[in-house]
Design an enzyme around this catalytic site. Structure first.
Site, PDB file in Angstrom:
ATOM      1  N   THR A 166      12.601  49.991  50.176  1.00 26.92           N
ATOM      2  CA  THR A 166      12.514  50.749  48.929  1.00 26.92           C
ATOM      3  C   THR A 166      13.154  49.943  47.796  1.00 26.92           C
ATOM      4  OG1 THR A 166      12.644  52.815  50.127  1.00 26.92           O
ATOM      5  CG2 THR A 166      13.380  52.879  47.854  1.00 26.92           C
ATOM      6  N   GLY A 196      10.112  61.116  51.298  1.00 24.79           N
ATOM      7  CA  GLY A 196      11.528  60.885  51.568  1.00 24.79           C
ATOM      8  C   GLY A 196      12.385  61.188  50.353  1.00 24.79           C
TER       9      GLY A 196
HETATM   10  N1  GLY Z   1      14.137  55.763  51.308  1.00 26.53           N
HETATM   11  C1  GLY Z   1      12.750  55.701  51.385  1.00 26.53           C
HETATM   12  C2  GLY Z   1      12.136  56.733  52.230  1.00 26.53           C
HETATM   13  O1  GLY Z   1      12.739  57.185  53.194  1.00 26.53           O
HETATM   14  O2  GLY Z   1      11.037  57.120  51.945  1.00 26.53           O
END
Ligand code: GLY
Length: 302
Positions: A166, A196
Site C-alpha cells: 500500500t 481494507g
Molecule cells: N492496508 C491495505 C489493505 O489491507 O487493503
C-alpha cells in the site's frame, strides 16, 4: 513556517531484491510532494501528487501493478483528508480508475458524500470529468503470474496475507495545514468487494490540524479493528511528539492484536514519525531541516 512530507511504500517482508525499487519509488513520490510544498502549494495537493507517483509505479500495490482479487481483477481503494476542514473523500472497489487518489479528491471537493464504492464511484468519476481506463491496463504480468499460481494452489499454500505494498503520504504546508492520502490494491486474492483500512477515515488515514496526520499500511483487517490512524494522531496530541506517538501506536497494534503493519505521521509543528511491526517499511521524507529527500527501507529493531 515549517513544511514537511512523509511517504510510505508499504510495510511487509520486502525481499532485498526489491529494496532499491521501493526506495526509488518512495523518493520520487516525496520529491513530487516536496515540489508542491516548496512552491507554496497546499498539503492536499502535495499528498495527491505524491500518491499519484506511486500509483503509476508498478512496484507498489496501488494503481497499475496492484494485486489481483480472487476473480483475477484489480479493485482499488483510496482516501484523502484535509486537516484544516476535516473534509474527506474516499473510494473503494473501483476497477477502471488509474489514479483513485484523484477520484477520492474529487469526492472530497465535489460531492456531499465522503465514501463512494464500486460502480457508483465510477459513475461519479465520469460526472467529475475523470477518465475511466480499461481494467486490463491496470494488470501487469507479475501479478497475473502470481494469481495463476495461487489459483492452482491448495490448502496451506493459500496464504491469506502476503505482500502489502500500500502507498500513502502525509504533508504539512506553509499555511500550517495538514493532509493525508492513501491508496491500495488491497490484499492478494482478496474476496471481490473486500475493502481494507486504506480508504477508511480513522483507520487507514486521519488528519486534523489540531492533532496531527497519519497514514497506515499493512494488514487492513487488523488496522480497521484498532482504528490505527486516529489512535496515532491522538497519541501525537497526548505526547506532543510524532516519533514517540508512532512507536506507541505500533506497540499497541502489535501487542493488542498481533498487528502487522506500519504508520507514518506528522505533528502540527512538522515533526515526523515512522514506525512498523513488519521486517521493513519503505519510506521517504523531507522537512525544513533536511537538504534533500531522505529515503530507505526502515528495518524493525528488536
Ligand atoms: N492496508 C491495505 C489493505 O489491507 O487493503
Amino acid at each position: 513556517m515549517s513544511i514537511a512530507i512523509v511517504v510510505h511504500g508499504g510495510a511487509w517482508d520486502i525481499p532485498p531484491a526489491l529494496h532499491a525499487d521501493h526506495e526509488l519509488g518512495c523518493r520520487a513520490a516525496a520529491q513530487a510532494g516536496w515540489q508542491v510544498l516548496s512552491h507554496g502549494g497546499t498539503a492536499l495537493d502535495a499528498v495527491e501528487a505524491a500518491v499519484r507517483v506511486m500509483e503509476d509505479d508498478p512496484v507498489f500495490d496501488a494503481g497499475r501493478g496492484s494485486h489481483l482479487n480472487a476473480d483475477g481483477a484489480v479493485e482499488l481503494d483510496a482516501g484523502i483528508m484535509d486537516g484544516q476542514t476535516l473534509m474527506a473523500g474516499a473510494v473503494a472497489a473501483v476497477k477502471r480508475v488509474a489514479n483513485p487518489i484523484s477520484l477520492a479528491r474529487r469526492v472530497l471537493h465535489d460531492s456531499p458524500h465522503v465514501f463512494l464504492v464500486g460502480a457508483g464511484a465510477e459513475r461519479f468519476a465520469i460526472e467529475a470529468g475523470l477518465p475511466l481506463c480499461d481494467p486490463h491496463a491496470l494488470v501487469i504480468e507479475r501479478e497475473q503470474m502470481l494469481w495463476e499460481a495461487r489459483r492452482n494452489a491448495t490448502g496451506k499454500e493459500q496464504l491469506a496475507f502476503g505482500k502489502a505494498g500500500t502507498v500513502g503520504a502525509v504533508a504539512l504546508d506553509a499555511a500550517g495545514n495538514l493532509a493525508v492520502g492513501n491508496s491500495t490494491g488491497g490484499t492478494f486474492f482478496k474476496h471481490p468487494g473486500r475493502v481494507g483500512d486504506t480508504p477508511i477515515i480513522g483507520c487507514g488515514l486521519y488528519a486534523d490540524n489540531t492533532l496531527g496526520a497519519a497514514a497506515c499500511t499493512g494488514w487492513g483487517e487488523q488496522i480497521m479493528k484498532t482504528v490505527l490512524a486516529k489512535a496515532t494522531v491522538d497519541q501525537i496530541a497526548l505526547l506532543g511528539n510524532a516519533a514517540t506517538a508512532a512507536n506507541v501506536a505500533i506497540a499497541y497494534f502489535r501487542h493488542r492484536i498481533g498487528g502487522l503493519g506500519g504508520v507514518i505521521c506528522i505533528s502540527p509543528e512538522g515533526q515526523i514519525g515512522l514506525a512498523h511491526s513488519t521486517p521493513y517499511m519503505a519510506y521517504a521524507y523531507r522537512t525544513v531541516t533536511d537538504d534533500d529527500i531522505l529515503s530507505g527501507l526502515q528495518v524493525k529493531d528488536g
